[in-house]
Write a protein that holds these residues in place. Structure first.
Motif, PDB file in Angstrom:
ATOM      1  N   ALA A 136      32.106  66.947  53.589  1.00  0.00           N
ATOM      2  CA  ALA A 136      33.887  66.092  52.151  1.00  0.00           C
ATOM      3  C   ALA A 136      34.936  67.047  52.861  1.00  0.00           C
ATOM      4  N   ARG A 137      35.616  66.540  52.337  1.00  0.00           N
ATOM      5  CA  ARG A 137      37.595  67.932  52.627  1.00  0.00           C
ATOM      6  C   ARG A 137      37.313  68.024  50.624  1.00  0.00           C
ATOM      7  N   ILE A 138      38.330  69.184  50.252  1.00  0.00           N
ATOM      8  CA  ILE A 138      38.511  69.678  49.350  1.00  0.00           C
ATOM      9  C   ILE A 138      39.645  69.174  48.744  1.00  0.00           C
ATOM     10  N   ALA A 139      39.664  69.306  47.733  1.00  0.00           N
ATOM     11  CA  ALA A 139      41.743  68.642  47.309  1.00  0.00           C
ATOM     12  C   ALA A 139      41.782  69.566  46.258  1.00  0.00           C
ATOM     13  N   VAL A 140      42.889  69.355  45.793  1.00  0.00           N
ATOM     14  CA  VAL A 140      43.510  70.749  44.736  1.00  0.00           C
ATOM     15  C   VAL A 140      44.730  69.644  44.004  1.00  0.00           C
ATOM     16  N   LEU A 141      44.686  69.629  43.005  1.00  0.00           N
ATOM     17  CA  LEU A 141      46.053  69.168  41.944  1.00  0.00           C
ATOM     18  C   LEU A 141      47.123  69.956  42.368  1.00  0.00           C
ATOM     19  N   VAL A 192      30.819  61.736  50.026  1.00  0.00           N
ATOM     20  CA  VAL A 192      31.995  61.329  48.856  1.00  0.00           C
ATOM     21  C   VAL A 192      33.143  62.506  50.036  1.00  0.00           C
ATOM     22  N   PRO A 193      33.568  61.559  49.973  1.00  0.00           N
ATOM     23  CA  PRO A 193      34.594  61.909  51.233  1.00  0.00           C
ATOM     24  C   PRO A 193      35.875  63.236  50.688  1.00  0.00           C
TER      25      PRO A 193
END
Ligand SMILES: CC[C@H](O)CC(=O)C(=O)O
Ligand SMILES: [Mn+2]
Length: 336
Positions: free
Chosen positions: A78-83, A39-40
């Motif tokens: 994988a790269r981490i995203a934040v909302l 999962v990227p």
């Protein structure tokens, strides 16, 4: 059709059913399993985004900066995203999240309020982050109106804009026409975020894909607000069958759903009678638990509370209406 990029949001949308009680150990186990399955993008934040930990939205058990850093260290690819919801989170928290290892920010506004996100996009780009727009409650507005709002995000620097079915109220035709309109109008990528209140999260994601969506969201075992999201492992299997697998290991995802996340889940999100009511009435998925609690407290069927909230077109940030409505119903000042 091309293979979409998948963002798994179990560790952010899934924070709602977890009542924001994820521990660093749990976050690392989930992030590692997702990373190993290819999962990227993995989203990690309080369910209501950066700085969501509060009396209004529920306190986190562990600071989200700690959770972001914990996820970051176990990910190889994988790269981490934040909302970030402007008004809840600020530029300060965004900078901290970036220092903790977040490389992508998803900036979420009500689908009529994109203008409040401009400085957040500009700041994210200054920080060198990928910036994704998230137009929430998109079922409430026409494709034409969404295009106007998405253009504001594009002009502010968005790399992608999502059509977000926060209430799980869309049918495949609704998802298709909204994504198609954005694809035709924008020069950037378009994404789709589904909720399963009407049982069509996967169908809507496929309709979005047919309309040209470049990015889709999922959660392991559907762990998300309301009836949950499109299950990532199911999305992966369906995409594989369509020869559109973007590099996901479907067996590893199935194992992650079954053995990593399921044992942590307090309950399985599904289209229960209250969750169906959310989709049917077009109410924010995150209102589910609050409406159930208010219903219990005042002896009111949560479906009646949710239906009234739908009639009032309540959106995120209006959680206080839930108690008001329950109280009015209990006093008999509203028809049941
Ligand atoms: C409260 C933020 C919300 O959970 C964002 C989201 O995932 C949605 O609107 O569906
Ligand atoms: Mn959601």
């Amino acid at each position: 059709m091309k293979a979409p990029r998948i963002t798994d949001t179990s560790l952010r949308d899934g924070s709602h059913p977890m009542r924001h009680q994820f521990s660093s150990t749990q976050v690392q186990a989930v992030a590692l399993a997702l990373d190993e399955a290819g999962v990227p993008v993995i989203e990690v934040t309080h369910g209501d985004g950066l700085a969501g930990s509060s009396l209004q939205y529920g306190f986190s058990a562990t600071s989200e900066m700690e959770l972001i850093a914990a996820a970051r260290v176990v990910c190889r690819q994988a790269r981490i995203a934040v909302l970030l919801i402007p008004g809840i989170g600020t530029l300060k928290e965004l900078e901290q999240a970036q220092e903790c290892g977040a490389q992508i920010v998803r900036i979420a506004t009500q689908c009529t309020e994109a203008d409040i996100s401009q400085e957040h996009f500009e700041f994210a780009k200054k920080l060198g982050m990928e910036a994704v727009g998230f137009l929430m409650m998109a079922h409430m507005r026409s494709p034409e109106l969404l295009v106007q709002q998405a253009r504001i995000m594009e002009a502010a620097g968005a790399d992608c804009v999502y059509v977000v079915d926060s209430a799980g109220a869309m049918l495949p035709k609704d998802a298709h026409e909204r994504v198609k309109a954005l694809k035709e109008a924008l020069g950037i990528e378009v994404g789709f975020h589904a909720h399963n209140n009407l049982g069509v999260a996967i169908g809507n994601s496929l309709a979005a894909l047919e309309a040209g969506a470049d990015q889709l969201d999922g959660c392991l075992r559907g762990l998300g607000a309301g009836a949950g999201n499109a299950p990532t492992e199911l999305l992966a299997a369906v995409l594989d069958k369509m020869s559109l697998n973007p590099g996901l290991n479907i067996y590893k995802l199935m194992d992650a759903a079954e053995y990593v996340i399921a044992p942590m889940m307090p309950y399985q999100p599904l289209p229960s009678r209250d969750a169906i009511t959310i989709g049917y009435a077009g109410v924010y998925s995150t209102f589910l638990l609050h409406a159930q609690r208010a219903g219990e407290r005042y002896g009111i069927d949560p479906r009646i509370i949710l239906t009234e909230l739908g009639r009032r077109q309540a959106v995120a940030g209006q959680e206080d209406w839930i108690l008001d409505v329950a109280l009015e119903l209990a006093r008999g000042s509203l028809p049941t």
